[in-house]
Design a protein around this motif. Sequence first.
Motif, PDB file in Angstrom:
ATOM      1  N   ASN A  21      -5.016 -20.555 -23.570  1.00 41.78           N
ATOM      2  CA  ASN A  21      -5.023 -19.629 -24.431  1.00 41.78           C
ATOM      3  C   ASN A  21      -4.040 -18.759 -24.590  1.00 41.78           C
ATOM      4  OD1 ASN A  21      -8.075 -20.630 -24.265  1.00 41.78           O
ATOM      5  ND2 ASN A  21      -8.017 -19.656 -22.335  1.00 41.78           N
ATOM      6  N   LEU A  22      -2.465 -19.599 -25.300  1.00 44.68           N
ATOM      7  CA  LEU A  22      -1.360 -18.777 -25.308  1.00 44.68           C
ATOM      8  C   LEU A  22      -1.427 -19.410 -26.662  1.00 44.68           C
ATOM      9  CD1 LEU A  22       0.437 -18.615 -21.889  1.00 44.68           C
ATOM     10  CD2 LEU A  22      -0.911 -16.401 -22.421  1.00 44.68           C
ATOM     11  N   PRO A  23      -1.364 -18.652 -27.510  1.00 45.91           N
ATOM     12  CA  PRO A  23      -1.549 -19.322 -28.763  1.00 45.91           C
ATOM     13  C   PRO A  23      -0.486 -19.475 -29.430  1.00 45.91           C
ATOM     14  CG  PRO A  23      -2.653 -17.755 -29.420  1.00 45.91           C
ATOM     15  CD  PRO A  23      -2.556 -17.338 -28.097  1.00 45.91           C
ATOM     16  N   ASN A  24       0.086 -18.685 -29.332  1.00 45.11           N
ATOM     17  CA  ASN A  24       2.077 -18.826 -29.626  1.00 45.11           C
ATOM     18  C   ASN A  24       2.791 -19.710 -28.775  1.00 45.11           C
ATOM     19  OD1 ASN A  24       1.611 -17.647 -32.149  1.00 45.11           O
ATOM     20  ND2 ASN A  24       1.570 -15.735 -31.591  1.00 45.11           N
ATOM     21  N   LEU A  25       2.516 -19.815 -27.600  1.00 46.49           N
ATOM     22  CA  LEU A  25       3.199 -21.450 -26.914  1.00 46.49           C
ATOM     23  C   LEU A  25       3.758 -21.745 -27.145  1.00 46.49           C
ATOM     24  CD1 LEU A  25       4.365 -21.041 -23.090  1.00 46.49           C
ATOM     25  CD2 LEU A  25       1.950 -22.708 -23.574  1.00 46.49           C
ATOM     26  N   LYS A  26       5.296 -22.020 -27.462  1.00 48.90           N
ATOM     27  CA  LYS A  26       6.333 -22.805 -27.652  1.00 48.90           C
ATOM     28  C   LYS A  26       6.491 -23.886 -26.753  1.00 48.90           C
ATOM     29  CE  LYS A  26       7.790 -19.354 -30.893  1.00 48.90           C
ATOM     30  NZ  LYS A  26       6.863 -19.885 -32.646  1.00 48.90           N
ATOM     31  N   ALA A  27       7.021 -24.322 -25.827  1.00 48.74           N
ATOM     32  CA  ALA A  27       7.374 -25.071 -24.972  1.00 48.74           C
ATOM     33  C   ALA A  27       7.338 -24.421 -23.103  1.00 48.74           C
ATOM     34  CB  ALA A  27       9.000 -24.497 -24.580  1.00 48.74           C
ATOM     35  N   ILE A  28       7.103 -24.915 -22.684  1.00 45.17           N
ATOM     36  CA  ILE A  28       6.928 -25.046 -20.613  1.00 45.17           C
ATOM     37  C   ILE A  28       8.232 -25.683 -19.990  1.00 45.17           C
ATOM     38  CG2 ILE A  28       5.705 -26.249 -19.036  1.00 45.17           C
ATOM     39  CD1 ILE A  28       3.274 -26.098 -20.806  1.00 45.17           C
ATOM     40  N   PHE A  29       9.244 -25.016 -19.787  1.00 46.21           N
ATOM     41  CA  PHE A  29      10.344 -25.176 -18.452  1.00 46.21           C
ATOM     42  C   PHE A  29       9.599 -25.198 -16.890  1.00 46.21           C
ATOM     43  CE2 PHE A  29      11.363 -23.343 -22.424  1.00 46.21           C
ATOM     44  CZ  PHE A  29      12.682 -24.342 -22.837  1.00 46.21           C
ATOM     45  N   SER A  30       9.704 -26.337 -16.626  1.00 42.08           N
ATOM     46  CA  SER A  30      10.228 -26.717 -14.991  1.00 42.08           C
ATOM     47  C   SER A  30      11.484 -26.202 -14.463  1.00 42.08           C
ATOM     48  CB  SER A  30       9.948 -28.191 -15.116  1.00 42.08           C
ATOM     49  OG  SER A  30       9.789 -28.390 -13.283  1.00 42.08           O
ATOM     50  N   LEU A  31      10.576 -25.138 -13.583  1.00 39.98           N
ATOM     51  CA  LEU A  31      12.108 -24.877 -12.704  1.00 39.98           C
ATOM     52  C   LEU A  31      12.430 -25.318 -11.445  1.00 39.98           C
ATOM     53  CD1 LEU A  31      10.842 -20.984 -12.559  1.00 39.98           C
ATOM     54  CD2 LEU A  31      12.642 -22.073 -13.796  1.00 39.98           C
ATOM     55  N   GLY A  32      11.804 -27.034 -11.634  1.00 37.37           N
ATOM     56  CA  GLY A  32      12.416 -27.700 -10.401  1.00 37.37           C
ATOM     57  C   GLY A  32      12.924 -28.479 -11.514  1.00 37.37           C
ATOM     58  N   ALA A  33      12.862 -29.806  -9.673  1.00 35.39           N
ATOM     59  CA  ALA A  33      14.005 -31.089 -10.888  1.00 35.39           C
ATOM     60  C   ALA A  33      12.761 -32.088 -10.719  1.00 35.39           C
ATOM     61  CB  ALA A  33      14.698 -32.037  -9.452  1.00 35.39           C
ATOM     62  N   GLY A  34      11.023 -32.029 -10.433  1.00 38.14           N
ATOM     63  CA  GLY A  34      10.607 -32.650 -10.732  1.00 38.14           C
ATOM     64  C   GLY A  34       9.183 -31.982 -12.046  1.00 38.14           C
ATOM     65  N   VAL A  35       8.244 -32.714 -12.555  1.00 38.09           N
ATOM     66  CA  VAL A  35       7.393 -32.138 -13.697  1.00 38.09           C
ATOM     67  C   VAL A  35       6.144 -32.832 -13.102  1.00 38.09           C
ATOM     68  CG1 VAL A  35       9.260 -32.349 -15.346  1.00 38.09           C
ATOM     69  CG2 VAL A  35       7.395 -34.040 -15.327  1.00 38.09           C
ATOM     70  N   ASP A  36       5.403 -33.061 -11.496  1.00 42.06           N
ATOM     71  CA  ASP A  36       4.304 -33.495 -11.583  1.00 42.06           C
ATOM     72  C   ASP A  36       3.547 -32.218 -11.047  1.00 42.06           C
ATOM     73  OD1 ASP A  36       6.946 -34.154  -9.292  1.00 42.06           O
ATOM     74  OD2 ASP A  36       5.373 -33.822  -8.309  1.00 42.06           O
ATOM     75  N   HIS A  37       4.282 -31.657 -10.679  1.00 44.02           N
ATOM     76  CA  HIS A  37       3.461 -29.793 -10.556  1.00 44.02           C
ATOM     77  C   HIS A  37       3.224 -29.183 -11.302  1.00 44.02           C
ATOM     78  CE1 HIS A  37       6.175 -27.673 -12.020  1.00 44.02           C
ATOM     79  NE2 HIS A  37       7.025 -28.146 -11.394  1.00 44.02           N
ATOM     80  N   ILE A  38       3.091 -29.815 -12.490  1.00 50.71           N
ATOM     81  CA  ILE A  38       3.330 -29.484 -13.504  1.00 50.71           C
ATOM     82  C   ILE A  38       1.225 -29.696 -14.663  1.00 50.71           C
ATOM     83  CG2 ILE A  38       2.985 -28.916 -16.592  1.00 50.71           C
ATOM     84  CD1 ILE A  38       6.125 -28.739 -16.143  1.00 50.71           C
ATOM     85  N   PHE A  39       1.655 -31.008 -13.706  1.00 44.49           N
ATOM     86  CA  PHE A  39       0.347 -32.586 -14.581  1.00 44.49           C
ATOM     87  C   PHE A  39      -0.646 -32.384 -14.503  1.00 44.49           C
ATOM     88  CE2 PHE A  39       4.093 -34.141 -17.062  1.00 44.49           C
ATOM     89  CZ  PHE A  39       3.734 -34.073 -17.759  1.00 44.49           C
ATOM     90  N   HIS A  40      -0.643 -31.057 -12.343  1.00 42.50           N
ATOM     91  CA  HIS A  40      -1.791 -30.591 -11.288  1.00 42.50           C
ATOM     92  C   HIS A  40      -2.830 -30.185 -12.740  1.00 42.50           C
ATOM     93  CE1 HIS A  40       0.638 -32.356  -7.806  1.00 42.50           C
ATOM     94  NE2 HIS A  40       0.629 -33.427  -9.109  1.00 42.50           N
ATOM     95  N   ASP A  41      -1.845 -29.799 -13.546  1.00 48.60           N
ATOM     96  CA  ASP A  41      -3.088 -28.466 -13.823  1.00 48.60           C
ATOM     97  C   ASP A  41      -4.180 -29.183 -15.774  1.00 48.60           C
ATOM     98  OD1 ASP A  41      -4.726 -26.196 -15.630  1.00 48.60           O
ATOM     99  OD2 ASP A  41      -1.782 -25.747 -15.938  1.00 48.60           O
TER     100      ASP A  41
END
Length: 322
Positions: free
Chosen positions: A63-83
């Motif tokens: 529900n963030l209509p103007n979100l343009k990009a997501i940046f991972s703060l760690g080396a991996g990105v698997d933690h993001i896809f748990h959502d």
Amino acid sequence: MGNKGDDKGRILLSITDWDPDMWRAEFAKAAPGRPIVLQPDHPGDETIHYALVWKQKPGSLANLPNLKAIFSLGAGVDHIFHDPHIPDVPIVRIVSDDLSMRMSEYVVWQVLDHHRLGPRYRRQQQNRIWHEDRRQPAANEVTVGILGLGVLGRDAAAKLLALGFRVTGWSRRPHETEGVETFHGKEGFGDFLAGADIIVCLLPLTPETKGILSMSMFARLKQEGPLGAPVLINAGRGGLQNEADILAALDRGLLSAAVLDVFQKEPLPADSPLWTHPKVTVTPHAAASSAPGAIVPLIVQHIEAYERGEPLTNVVDRATQY
């Protein structure tokens, strides 16, 4: 909460397990005046344009209509896809020289420790045993096999080659790396395993790689090398390993030692047998910690380049989750 009229939009810092104040302080230095917040003002907050995440709470980016990009703060990105509620915007991996150097330091440290019989000598010291072992293999007699030839894997390979080790590498797709004998795909996996004396796992965690460090892999390893059975070093992700299989492989002699920096459950439970197994080295997910002072300026550079109309780099392929 920041200047909502800022046409560059606000940045959402959505993290767990880490101190957010360290990250906010670095952003204040790297991008003074750019608003950064820990949560939206309300559902549908239109002022947030970017999200910086580490193990964000599920739904925190929805529900963030103007979100343009997501940046991972760690080396991996698997933690993001748990959502399960990740919005359909680019996800960016940060490639950092600092992270690469930290990981290579860890890999070289552990490879050298086992190559130079460090665990044996520590046991001898504990038991006050003086035993001179004159036969120690040279580095060029030992093959270090690296699982994963991304930025981290290639940097570690270069450092190990400089020390004289033979280095091989395996990846899902073909990769050419100077000085490294490379294998790829299912057809190359067996040959890769058959030649490795020390296996370093730096793979990303994806649906394809989940649980790859298991008995089906250990049973295919060579059993007689200059170090005896192979050594396993996993500094990738805990989801890559089957811990019961690692313990069984150690007890059966399929592995001579295991160095584990990551685990299926973190922190590692106090009752885990990994803590006390004589052939296991445990480190607390410390191989390549993200340093805000090194990561934040890179993110700011990405955002500023994007706002100048340049394309984002290191964008994650959602199909492969890497």
